[in-house]
Motif scaffolding. Structure first.
Motif, PDB file in Angstrom:
ATOM      1  N   PHE B  74      32.142  89.759  27.764  1.00  0.00           N
ATOM      2  CA  PHE B  74      32.779  88.484  28.077  1.00  0.00           C
ATOM      3  C   PHE B  74      33.635  88.049  26.889  1.00  0.00           C
ATOM      4  CE2 PHE B  74      33.182  84.131  29.446  1.00  0.00           C
ATOM      5  CZ  PHE B  74      32.824  84.086  30.792  1.00  0.00           C
ATOM      6  N   GLY B  75      34.765  87.455  27.173  1.00  0.00           N
ATOM      7  CA  GLY B  75      35.610  86.935  26.116  1.00  0.00           C
ATOM      8  C   GLY B  75      35.918  85.463  26.335  1.00  0.00           C
ATOM      9  N   VAL B  76      36.038  84.732  25.242  1.00  0.00           N
ATOM     10  CA  VAL B  76      36.421  83.317  25.352  1.00  0.00           C
ATOM     11  C   VAL B  76      37.591  83.073  24.408  1.00  0.00           C
ATOM     12  CG1 VAL B  76      35.717  80.934  24.905  1.00  0.00           C
ATOM     13  CG2 VAL B  76      34.091  82.521  25.959  1.00  0.00           C
ATOM     14  N   ASP B  77      38.689  82.652  24.983  1.00  0.00           N
ATOM     15  CA  ASP B  77      39.823  82.247  24.151  1.00  0.00           C
ATOM     16  C   ASP B  77      39.802  80.722  24.088  1.00  0.00           C
ATOM     17  OD1 ASP B  77      42.119  81.708  22.836  1.00  0.00           O
ATOM     18  OD2 ASP B  77      43.390  83.065  24.026  1.00  0.00           O
ATOM     19  N   ALA B  78      39.136  80.227  23.038  1.00  0.00           N
ATOM     20  CA  ALA B  78      38.931  78.770  22.940  1.00  0.00           C
ATOM     21  C   ALA B  78      40.253  78.018  22.813  1.00  0.00           C
ATOM     22  CB  ALA B  78      38.018  78.465  21.772  1.00  0.00           C
ATOM     23  N   THR B  79      41.288  78.702  22.367  1.00  0.00           N
ATOM     24  CA  THR B  79      42.575  78.004  22.213  1.00  0.00           C
ATOM     25  C   THR B  79      43.163  77.638  23.570  1.00  0.00           C
ATOM     26  OG1 THR B  79      43.788  80.085  22.208  1.00  0.00           O
ATOM     27  CG2 THR B  79      43.109  79.240  20.062  1.00  0.00           C
ATOM     28  N   GLU B 152      42.396  64.420  13.843  1.00  0.00           N
ATOM     29  CA  GLU B 152      43.065  65.408  12.998  1.00  0.00           C
ATOM     30  C   GLU B 152      43.144  66.766  13.710  1.00  0.00           C
ATOM     31  OE1 GLU B 152      42.686  64.772   8.474  1.00  0.00           O
ATOM     32  OE2 GLU B 152      41.278  66.349   9.039  1.00  0.00           O
ATOM     33  N   LYS B 153      42.047  67.081  14.356  1.00  0.00           N
ATOM     34  CA  LYS B 153      41.964  68.381  15.039  1.00  0.00           C
ATOM     35  C   LYS B 153      40.936  68.270  16.148  1.00  0.00           C
ATOM     36  CE  LYS B 153      39.916  71.914  12.766  1.00  0.00           C
ATOM     37  NZ  LYS B 153      39.743  73.069  11.883  1.00  0.00           N
ATOM     38  N   ALA B 154      41.189  68.903  17.268  1.00  0.00           N
ATOM     39  CA  ALA B 154      40.204  68.874  18.357  1.00  0.00           C
ATOM     40  C   ALA B 154      40.355  70.129  19.200  1.00  0.00           C
ATOM     41  CB  ALA B 154      40.392  67.639  19.222  1.00  0.00           C
ATOM     42  N   PHE B 155      39.233  70.630  19.691  1.00  0.00           N
ATOM     43  CA  PHE B 155      39.291  71.811  20.570  1.00  0.00           C
ATOM     44  C   PHE B 155      38.020  71.899  21.395  1.00  0.00           C
ATOM     45  CE2 PHE B 155      37.811  72.979  16.348  1.00  0.00           C
ATOM     46  CZ  PHE B 155      36.598  73.595  16.610  1.00  0.00           C
ATOM     47  N   PHE B 156      38.067  72.713  22.434  1.00  0.00           N
ATOM     48  CA  PHE B 156      36.911  72.919  23.303  1.00  0.00           C
ATOM     49  C   PHE B 156      36.370  74.334  23.107  1.00  0.00           C
ATOM     50  CE2 PHE B 156      39.509  69.752  25.524  1.00  0.00           C
ATOM     51  CZ  PHE B 156      38.577  68.754  25.737  1.00  0.00           C
ATOM     52  N   VAL B 157      35.074  74.484  23.262  1.00  0.00           N
ATOM     53  CA  VAL B 157      34.471  75.823  23.174  1.00  0.00           C
ATOM     54  C   VAL B 157      33.514  76.039  24.355  1.00  0.00           C
ATOM     55  CG1 VAL B 157      33.106  77.430  21.786  1.00  0.00           C
ATOM     56  CG2 VAL B 157      34.571  75.756  20.654  1.00  0.00           C
ATOM     57  N   PRO B 158      33.888  76.893  25.296  1.00  0.00           N
ATOM     58  CA  PRO B 158      32.947  77.220  26.380  1.00  0.00           C
ATOM     59  C   PRO B 158      31.766  78.029  25.851  1.00  0.00           C
ATOM     60  CG  PRO B 158      35.228  77.787  26.954  1.00  0.00           C
ATOM     61  CD  PRO B 158      35.194  77.523  25.483  1.00  0.00           C
ATOM     62  N   VAL B 238      37.400  80.507  38.358  1.00  0.00           N
ATOM     63  CA  VAL B 238      38.000  79.173  38.534  1.00  0.00           C
ATOM     64  C   VAL B 238      38.744  78.664  37.311  1.00  0.00           C
ATOM     65  CG1 VAL B 238      36.267  78.465  40.237  1.00  0.00           C
ATOM     66  CG2 VAL B 238      35.919  77.941  37.804  1.00  0.00           C
ATOM     67  N   CYS B 239      38.596  79.326  36.173  1.00  0.00           N
ATOM     68  CA  CYS B 239      39.245  78.813  34.957  1.00  0.00           C
ATOM     69  C   CYS B 239      40.763  78.792  35.153  1.00  0.00           C
ATOM     70  CB  CYS B 239      38.880  79.673  33.743  1.00  0.00           C
ATOM     71  SG  CYS B 239      39.645  79.068  32.225  1.00  0.00           S
ATOM     72  N   PRO B 240      41.380  77.617  35.064  1.00  0.00           N
ATOM     73  CA  PRO B 240      42.823  77.525  35.362  1.00  0.00           C
ATOM     74  C   PRO B 240      43.715  78.046  34.246  1.00  0.00           C
ATOM     75  CG  PRO B 240      41.969  75.365  34.765  1.00  0.00           C
ATOM     76  CD  PRO B 240      40.790  76.289  34.771  1.00  0.00           C
ATOM     77  N   THR B 241      43.154  78.248  33.042  1.00  0.00           N
ATOM     78  CA  THR B 241      44.007  78.638  31.915  1.00  0.00           C
ATOM     79  C   THR B 241      43.733  80.050  31.409  1.00  0.00           C
ATOM     80  OG1 THR B 241      42.406  77.761  30.340  1.00  0.00           O
ATOM     81  CG2 THR B 241      44.107  76.233  31.115  1.00  0.00           C
ATOM     82  N   GLY B 242      42.747  80.704  31.983  1.00  0.00           N
ATOM     83  CA  GLY B 242      42.417  82.056  31.511  1.00  0.00           C
ATOM     84  C   GLY B 242      41.680  82.049  30.191  1.00  0.00           C
ATOM     85  N   ALA B 243      40.968  80.962  29.926  1.00  0.00           N
ATOM     86  CA  ALA B 243      40.204  80.897  28.671  1.00  0.00           C
ATOM     87  C   ALA B 243      38.988  81.803  28.715  1.00  0.00           C
ATOM     88  CB  ALA B 243      39.772  79.459  28.409  1.00  0.00           C
ATOM     89  N   VAL B 281      37.655  83.880  20.424  1.00  0.00           N
ATOM     90  CA  VAL B 281      38.894  83.739  19.659  1.00  0.00           C
ATOM     91  C   VAL B 281      39.151  82.233  19.563  1.00  0.00           C
ATOM     92  CG1 VAL B 281      41.416  83.927  19.866  1.00  0.00           C
ATOM     93  CG2 VAL B 281      39.997  85.944  20.201  1.00  0.00           C
ATOM     94  N   GLY B 282      39.564  81.779  18.399  1.00  0.00           N
ATOM     95  CA  GLY B 282      39.959  80.379  18.264  1.00  0.00           C
ATOM     96  C   GLY B 282      38.812  79.398  18.089  1.00  0.00           C
TER      97      GLY B 282
END
Lengths: 397, 288
Positions: B74-79, B152-158, B238-243, B281-282
């Motif tokens: 499995f891969g997760v592209d958090a960006t 300053e910075k924000a991101f999501f991590v599945p 269902v992931c709409p962004t390919g994360a 990644v990310g």
């Protein structure tokens, strides 16, 4: 859905699945009981194996205490299991890499050992009762005697050999069983609070002091109930044992805690937040202050002053009672405390056990009381005190 | 659930064999030293935990599927993650996960670094503030809780089960109800699990939970019932962004193989030695 589980509140960030504490108050009771087993057995062995004569008055009673606690040990585990009816799966197909898979075997082995030793120790009593009593109780003793009424000196020598051998095997057995309980926690790398090589040793030494303290408390109570004077030499012997092992326990706990803080690995900030906050009352005040430092000071004072008589009985009894509380708090602080620190290293949870629930305080209380109800019956069936035994069937040990 | 059924079928054959083997050993007199043997075996296995934990040999009866020919990852592209939480919703529905704030096979974490602060504010969909924003524990949304504060910075991590190569959960399971398949997925036989929750404790990632409805432990299976039919896990679908990326590492041209090959990937908590198979990644230093 809400009635199915007891969710905990949290501060900071905890993983979503952490909000239901997996191991509840029943898993606090479980190591507490195994500890009492190991501790009581140690006192018995100090007499049976190492010849501590002054512990003779409680040596047989200690065996009964150990046995009564041991048969209840699986109860909190079974109550906790989601599928207790499948518990034997761990014996039928044991997964050999699991520390838990060993439990059923270790416990079964130890119960058999305890039963054997108790049988040999109480055989003169069983034979005597089998010959004296009639009716159902008589039948009970006759069945227990296994048809052997031989109490000759030769037979007694043979029994003593068995008792000695079983007591020797029982020392690593009882201590291994409890050290293994410490291993169940200490071997988990997922929780910084548990992950320590010292955990088995800490569990073991705290077990010994809890068992000794329990014997002090029960012995003094039983003397009051039987209206006999407390054997001060025996009480002092147990007090010395308690004092010595408490020093080791405190040292080990101190070293473990100091290492955790000094190593200061990832998540230490939240651990320190826990230590300085929710842990102050259960750990620093109850476990360390009231339950450990105070009894050590009292016992040291008694030893130093050579106190005797009723003052000694009261003070040792009170100290032992506090030690019992301290060890229960130690189990709580390890089992529950470890789960209140989130695996994220970024949050804390607060566990409040329900009162009426399969895993609630009432259930835990009943489990804790059960061995002593059993014991009430056992001391009537197998009289462990010397004043009622006759020279014909008393085992010299 | 179909995935669970598969795990149970495979495992029941395995348990039957183990039972027979074990009983025949006992008859041979081994029961006398059973405790010692198990103890020693346990200690040795702990010491040699570097070898992968697999179920060993029993091939599942899945039509047209050979588990020895696959190596799932499995891969997760958090960006790319936008925190829409459709994955969480899809997973809950697909796998009949309890629709509340305490049981998740997958979840999404939000990391927000406010100006002038060293540590991030972390939350997930189970946070009371987010539940209040969504209106229900069965609806998933990230609330706009930081309002006008300067971010300053924000991101999501599945997050999800890492299906580790050396899974601590499998190591501690007393019955072998949870095991690693030949194709690299850690599954649970719900008909054999005793519900002791030792595995829940052992997982460093908080990926396991206790299902009070069935009194057994549960976790992500990478939708084993779907992937063995050539489908993608529901969250990936269902992931709409390919994360979220899923695939077969046995196929060097697969999306996941390319993802791992073309990026500098990280795993969570590598110090545990579990060797996760979810590659990130990310992420950031504060993601654990």
């Amino acid at each position: 859905m809400d009635t199915l589980f007891n969710a905990s509140s949290f501060t900071g960030y905890v993983y979503p699945n952490e909000t239901i504490i997996p191991w509840t108050v029943l898993i606090v009771v479980y190591p507490y009981l195994t500890g009492l087993v190991a501790g009581a057995f140690t006192v018995s062995s100090l007499y049976q194996v190492f010849g501590f004569e002054r512990l003779r008055p409680v040596a047989h009673f200690a065996l009964l205490v150990s046995l009564c606690c041991m048969v209840v040990v699986p109860l909190p585990l079974l109550l906790h299991l989601g599928h207790p009816e499948r518990a034997f799966n761990a014996m039928i197909t044991p997964h050999t890499t699991s520390a838990f898979a060993v439990f059923a075997y270790a416990a079964a082995f130890y119960v058999i050992l305890l039963l054997l030793e108790t049988w040999f120790v109480f055989r003169p009593h069983i034979v005597h009762e089998a010959q004296q009593r009639t009716g159902l109780l008589g039948l009970f003793y006759r069945v227990l005697s296994l048809g052997s009424y031989d109490l000759s000196e030769k037979a007694m020598r043979y029994d003593r050999k068995w008792i000695f051998a079983l007591a020797i095997i029982g020392i690593p057995g009882a201590h291994g069983l409890h050290g293994y309980v410490g291993f169940v926690f200490g071997s988990l790398k997922s929780r910084e609070w548990w992950s320590s090589d010292l955990m088995p040793a800490i569990f073991l030494f705290s077990a010994i002091i809890s068992g000794t303290a329990l014997l002090v408390v029960l012995y003094v109570i039983s003397c009051k109930l039987r209206r006999v004077t407390v054997d001060l030499a025996c009480l002092k012997g147990m007090a010395y044992t308690l004092w010595g092992f408490m020093m080791f326990t405190l040292l080990l706990e101190g070293v473990e805690f100091a290492s955790l803080v000094y190593r200061a690995r990832e998540g230490i900030d939240v651990i320190m937040e826990f230590v300085k906050g929710p842990l102050v009352v259960p750990f620093f005040i109850l476990q360390f202050g009231v339950g450990s430092v105070l009894p050590i000071c009292v016992l040291s004072f008694l030893i130093w002053r050579g106190t005797s008589g009723n003052r000694l009985v009261t003070a040792v009894f009170a100290s032992a009672f506090l030690v019992l509380l301290a060890v229960l708090m130690m189990r709580w602080n390890v089992v529950i405390g470890g789960q209140e620190i989130s695996k994220t290293g970024k949050g804390l949870l607060a566990y409040y056990p329900p009162i009426i629930d399969r895993e609630g305080l009432l259930a835990a209380g009943i489990v804790l009381i059960t061995p002593f109800i059993l014991l009430l019956g056992m001391v009537r069936l197998f009289w462990p005190w010397e004043e009622h035994t006759t020279s014909e069937y008393a085992v010299a040990g | 659930m179909e995935g669970d059924k598969m795990a149970e079928d495979v495992q029941s054959q395995k348990h039957e064999q183990e039972r027979r083997d074990f009983l025949s050993r006992c008859l041979g007199g081994a029961i006398a030293c059973g405790a010692a043997a198990v103890t020693a075996g346990s200690a040795m296995s702990q010491a040699t935990a570097a070898t992968p934990e697999t179920s060993g040999g029993t091939v599942p009866a899945i039509p047209g599927y050979d588990w020895s020919k696959h190596h799932w990852a499995f891969g997760v592209d958090a960006t790319k993650c936008i925190g829409c939480l459709r994955c969480v919703e899809a997973c809950k529905k697909e796998n009949n996960v309890n629709a509340d704030a305490h049981h998740f096979r997958t979840w999404v974490e939000r990391y927000v670094y406010l100006e002038g602060e060293d540590n991030p504010h972390v939350d997930s969909q189970h946070d009371p503030v987010n539940i209040e924003a969504s209106g229900s524990e069965g609806e998933y949304r990230f609330a706009n809780r930081y309002g006008d504060e300067k971010v300053e910075k924000a991101f999501f991590v599945p997050k999800l089960c890492n299906h580790c190569t050396h899974p601590a959960c499998v190591q501690v399971c007393p019955t072998g109800a949870t095991y690693k398949t030949e194709d690299g997925v850690v599954v649970i036989d719900h008909t054999y699990c005793i519900g002791c929750q030792y595995c829940v404790q052992a997982c460093p990632y908080g990926a396991r939970f206790f299902d009070e409805r069935r009194h057994v432990t549960d976790k992500c299976t990478w939708c084993y019932h779907r992937i063995t039919k050539g489908l993608q896990p529901a969250c990936v679908e269902v992931c709409p962004t390919g994360a979220r990326i899923f695939g077969d590492r046995a196929d060097k041209q697969s999306t996941i193989s390319q993802f791992i090959q073309n990026n500098r990937v990280y795993v969570l908590k590598p110090e545990t030695g579990n060797a996760p198979n979810v590659f990130y990644v990310g992420t950031d230093k504060d993601v654990t």
